[in-house]
Design a protein around this motif. Structure first.
Motif, PDB file in Angstrom:
ATOM      1  N   PHE A 184      47.828  46.045  98.474  1.00  0.00           N
ATOM      2  CA  PHE A 184      46.777  46.983  97.612  1.00  0.00           C
ATOM      3  C   PHE A 184      45.491  47.016  98.103  1.00  0.00           C
ATOM      4  N   PHE A 205      52.920  50.688 104.055  1.00  0.00           N
ATOM      5  CA  PHE A 205      53.410  51.710 102.851  1.00  0.00           C
ATOM      6  C   PHE A 205      54.735  52.514 103.540  1.00  0.00           C
ATOM      7  N   THR A 353      62.752  66.069  98.969  1.00  0.00           N
ATOM      8  CA  THR A 353      62.885  64.812 100.243  1.00  0.00           C
ATOM      9  C   THR A 353      62.284  65.442 101.308  1.00  0.00           C
ATOM     10  N   LEU A 356      58.701  64.612 101.005  1.00  0.00           N
ATOM     11  CA  LEU A 356      58.713  63.009 101.188  1.00  0.00           C
ATOM     12  C   LEU A 356      58.422  62.706 102.711  1.00  0.00           C
ATOM     13  N   VAL A 360      55.506  61.010 104.324  1.00  0.00           N
ATOM     14  CA  VAL A 360      55.326  59.804 105.034  1.00  0.00           C
ATOM     15  C   VAL A 360      55.226  59.896 106.469  1.00  0.00           C
ATOM     16  N   MET A 363      51.496  60.038 107.144  1.00  0.00           N
ATOM     17  CA  MET A 363      51.139  58.613 107.009  1.00  0.00           C
ATOM     18  C   MET A 363      51.306  58.069 108.388  1.00  0.00           C
TER      19      MET A 363
ATOM     20  N   MET B  68      66.019  58.603  99.860  1.00  0.00           N
ATOM     21  CA  MET B  68      65.262  59.184  98.914  1.00  0.00           C
ATOM     22  C   MET B  68      64.168  58.055  98.258  1.00  0.00           C
ATOM     23  N   GLY B  71      61.380  57.200 100.489  1.00  0.00           N
ATOM     24  CA  GLY B  71      60.261  58.311 100.438  1.00  0.00           C
ATOM     25  C   GLY B  71      59.625  58.135  99.142  1.00  0.00           C
ATOM     26  N   HIS B  72      60.413  57.743  98.027  1.00  0.00           N
ATOM     27  CA  HIS B  72      59.699  57.797  96.685  1.00  0.00           C
ATOM     28  C   HIS B  72      58.653  56.540  96.599  1.00  0.00           C
ATOM     29  N   SER B  74      57.131  54.915  99.182  1.00  0.00           N
ATOM     30  CA  SER B  74      56.176  55.003 100.190  1.00  0.00           C
ATOM     31  C   SER B  74      55.197  55.956  99.384  1.00  0.00           C
ATOM     32  N   PHE B  75      55.334  56.978  98.963  1.00  0.00           N
ATOM     33  CA  PHE B  75      54.836  57.893  98.204  1.00  0.00           C
ATOM     34  C   PHE B  75      53.926  57.312  96.848  1.00  0.00           C
ATOM     35  N   ALA B  77      53.648  54.184  96.228  1.00  0.00           N
ATOM     36  CA  ALA B  77      52.568  52.960  96.746  1.00  0.00           C
ATOM     37  C   ALA B  77      51.199  53.743  97.157  1.00  0.00           C
ATOM     38  N   GLY B  78      51.387  54.941  97.810  1.00  0.00           N
ATOM     39  CA  GLY B  78      49.950  55.391  98.195  1.00  0.00           C
ATOM     40  C   GLY B  78      49.276  56.103  96.956  1.00  0.00           C
TER      41      GLY B  78
END
Lengths: 542, 98
Positions: A184, A205, A353, A356, A360, A363, B68, B71-72, B74-75, B77-78
């Motif tokens: 972090f 991440f 999803t 998401l 990502v 990212m 899922m 994805g959750h 990573s999101f 943590a961001g």
């Protein structure tokens, strides 16, 4: 006798070696990778972008009965002049408001394969006249085969870039020694350190995604990159046909009997598939030799909720509607490939999803972008004269500007061209693509002739302005402005308009910060003349 | 609804894991916590993430559930990361004004 408590290794340590490998594997094809990542990211909304690119096709508030739609379009094929020897239609679903179909005509011109394609209205079954465009399909195809080059070359280039990416990911993980301790960590306003923290964070991440998307990308084209095993194992035509059946729902057409026979109800065939898989879970319907006694119809299952691209289908006799074959599983090797393929494309996703995936993947794009910028940030601090950097530095810096800020400009210009080019223009779809590349080339030219910082700021502001004004252009040139989309619950058009403003804001923030950093850099350099030690401790600024 | 619950669990999990690191403890809590508190935060964070995984797998099976979950996490943590940056900057500005 004195002993050295911390003996230094004779050569480079493993981390040092991996760090160099990471730097160069990331840089050499970094610009190609950045464009692959960004166009791949937006391709998660390929169908929505294609809908937006064809505003003539009406918004569907709910998915129509796929069985009825399939029959309507099949009837349309049976009425086509010259006859159709083969057709394939993608049925409408929650993400597609039209039936896209391609077909092969019976009466062929010598030297031509006789294929045609069109969109059909689910309500009437008739062809829909919409502007000629590839829509989101362009970004999707560019993402793995580029443009203006033979498809096979493009796919090889994408494969080589993906291998570089895989090497960069593995070497990056080995290099980054404090993955958990620094998980972090972000050190604000620390120049190179801040860029490194941002790059590490974006990488770590999304690490499972980045590794998966790179590896599965290679798997999607593995038959091209490594065909030898397949060639050695499957030599006979029957074996090759069996292999094809494991990988796709393509049924070898065979020969027509030459005896005319009416088609059985396609609606009933799709109805049987719906009973088996669910009302909205039919993806495609394919037919060979429709109207002939040897006709076959294949109803293919959709991909929603299924983490596998392996084909699942029901095969029917075309003239009687008799169920001939049901295929719902493939061998372990084909299924492994099907799962990787599905993971890469993400077509099984529900809306959340899909978002998401998009975030990502964004990212990942930023990870490549920060890596590219960091190469210059790191070296700028060591330049003997920052006003006259060496050629390699200038080249990387300018290519970074054109490939990062310039690509945003080019992609937005493609959408502008979609709204501005006249419908009657010959080769209109190609011209949208030409506009994309012309703007991108101009961005490179601009980056070469302007001072680097000014080029960054100007291109980011230009991208922001184009993105901000795109919903306005959409309101002026179509019957589907944002207020109308919101009123009728058309979240495809409303979502794209709103996303344009969000991205415009993002580019504006980047432009403002870059402009501000520019001033900071100058003042830091002035300060360094007065107090060199303090600035060295604080790090430079990009 | 399940997506919201899962995201909330991932956010809580990563927040706990963030405060289990020395750097965040120094920066936000004024100094390092007792080892027992650090272990407790790690355990809470890990449990929250495992519960989120369990919910998704029970809902969609291992294939889709794992996708899922990835994805959750990573999101989430961001989001935790950006929140920490925002909070630290606000604190720094407040200190500068004083």
């Amino acid at each position: 006798m004195k002993t050295d408590r911390n003996p230094q290794p004779a050569g480079q340590g493993i981390r040092q070696s991996m760090s160099s490998l990471h730097t160069w594997a990331g840089l050499l094809l970094g610009w190609v990778l950045y464009s692959m990542f960004l166009t791949g990211t937006v391709s998660y909304f390929k169908d929505e972008l294609s809908q937006w690119a064809r505003p003539e096709l009406a918004h569907l508030s709910q998915v129509p009965d796929q069985a009825v739609v399939a029959q309507r379009v099949a009837d349309e094929f049976s009425r086509m002049d010259g006859g159709v020897s083969q057709w394939s239609m993608r049925l409408p679903d929650a993400r597609n408001n039209s039936v896209y179909a391609f077909w092969r005509t019976s009466a062929r011109v010598p030297g031509q394969r006789g294929f045609a394609e069109a969109n059909f209205d689910p309500a009437t079954g008739h062809k829909v006249a919409s502007r000629d465009t590839l829509g989101g399909e362009f970004f999707y195809r560019y993402h793995f085969q580029f443009h203006y080059m033979p498809v096979v070359w493009g796919r090889w280039l994408a494969g080589i870039a993906a291998m570089f990416m895989l090497v960069a990911i593995i070497s990056g993980v080995i290099t980054h020694k404090k993955i958990f301790v620094d998980f972090f960590t972000f050190r604000w306003r620390k120049g190179q350190r801040s860029w490194l923290d941002a790059h590490n964070t974006l990488s770590v991440f999304g690490l499972p995604f980045h590794a998966m998307i790179t590896y599965s990308g290679l798997v999607t084209l593995m038959a091209l990159y490594m065909p030898w095993g397949e060639r050695a194992a499957f030599k006979a035509p029957a074996e090759r046909a069996q292999l094809a059946a494991e990988l796709s729902a393509f049924v070898p057409p065979g020969k027509p009997s030459g005896q005319k026979a009416p088609m059985a109800s396609v609606e009933d065939m799709v109805r049987q598939a719906q009973e088996r898989w669910g009302r909205d879970d039919v993806g495609r319907v394919n037919a060979v030799h429709p109207g002939d006694a040897a006709a076959r119809v294949v109803v293919v299952r959709g991909l929603l909720g299924r983490v596998s691209m392996s084909p699942q289908y029901m095969e029917f006799e075309g003239t009687t509607g008799k169920l001939l074959n049901v295929r719902e599983s493939v061998g372990p090797a084909a299924e492994t490939r099907g799962v990787f393929y599905a993971l890469h494309l993400g077509r099984f996703s529900d809306v959340v999803t899909r978002w998401l995936y998009f975030l990502v993947s964004a990212m990942g794009t930023a990870m490549v972008g920060t890596g590219l910028v960091m190469w210059t940030v790191k070296r700028r601090e060591k330049l003997p004269n920052p006003d006259r950097p060496y050629f390699g530095f200038r080249l990387v810096e300018r290519l970074n500007i054109a490939s990062i800020a310039g690509l945003s400009l080019a992609m937005t210009s493609f959408l502008w061209a979609n709204r501005l080019l006249p419908s009657s223009l010959d080769g209109r779809a190609n011209w949208e693509i030409h506009v994309f590349f012309i703007v991108w080339a101009l961005a490179l030219l601009h980056a070469l002739v302007r001072p680097a910082k000014a080029a960054w700021v100007e291109q980011l502001w230009a991208a922001s302005a184009l993105l901000f004004l795109l919903p306005v252009l959409n309101a002026l040139t179509t019957q589907r402005p944002l207020w109308h989309s919101l009123a009728v619950g058309d979240w495809v058009f409303a979502g794209i308009d709103i996303m344009c403003w969000v991205l415009a804001g993002f580019h504006a923030v980047l432009a403002l910060r870059t402009a501000r950093q520019q001033a900071g850099f100058r003042s830091a350099r002035k300060a360094s003349r007065r107090a060199p030690i303090a600035v060295a401790a604080g790090g430079g600024a990009e | 609804m399940i997506h919201v619950a899962t995201l909330a669990l991932c956010l809580a999990g990563f927040a706990a894991l963030a405060f289990a690191t020395r750097r965040q403890q120094r920066e936000f809590l004024g100094g390092p916590l007792q080892p027992a508190a650090t272990y407790a935060l790690r355990a809470i964070g890990t449990c929250a993430l495992l519960i989120a995984l369990g919910i998704l797998v029970a809902w969609q099976g291992w294939g889709l559930g794992l996708v899922m979950f990835s994805g959750h996490t990573s999101f989430a943590a961001g989001i935790v990361f950006c929140t920490l940056i925002g909070y630290a900057r606000r604190e720094a500005r407040t200190l500068q004004r004083r």
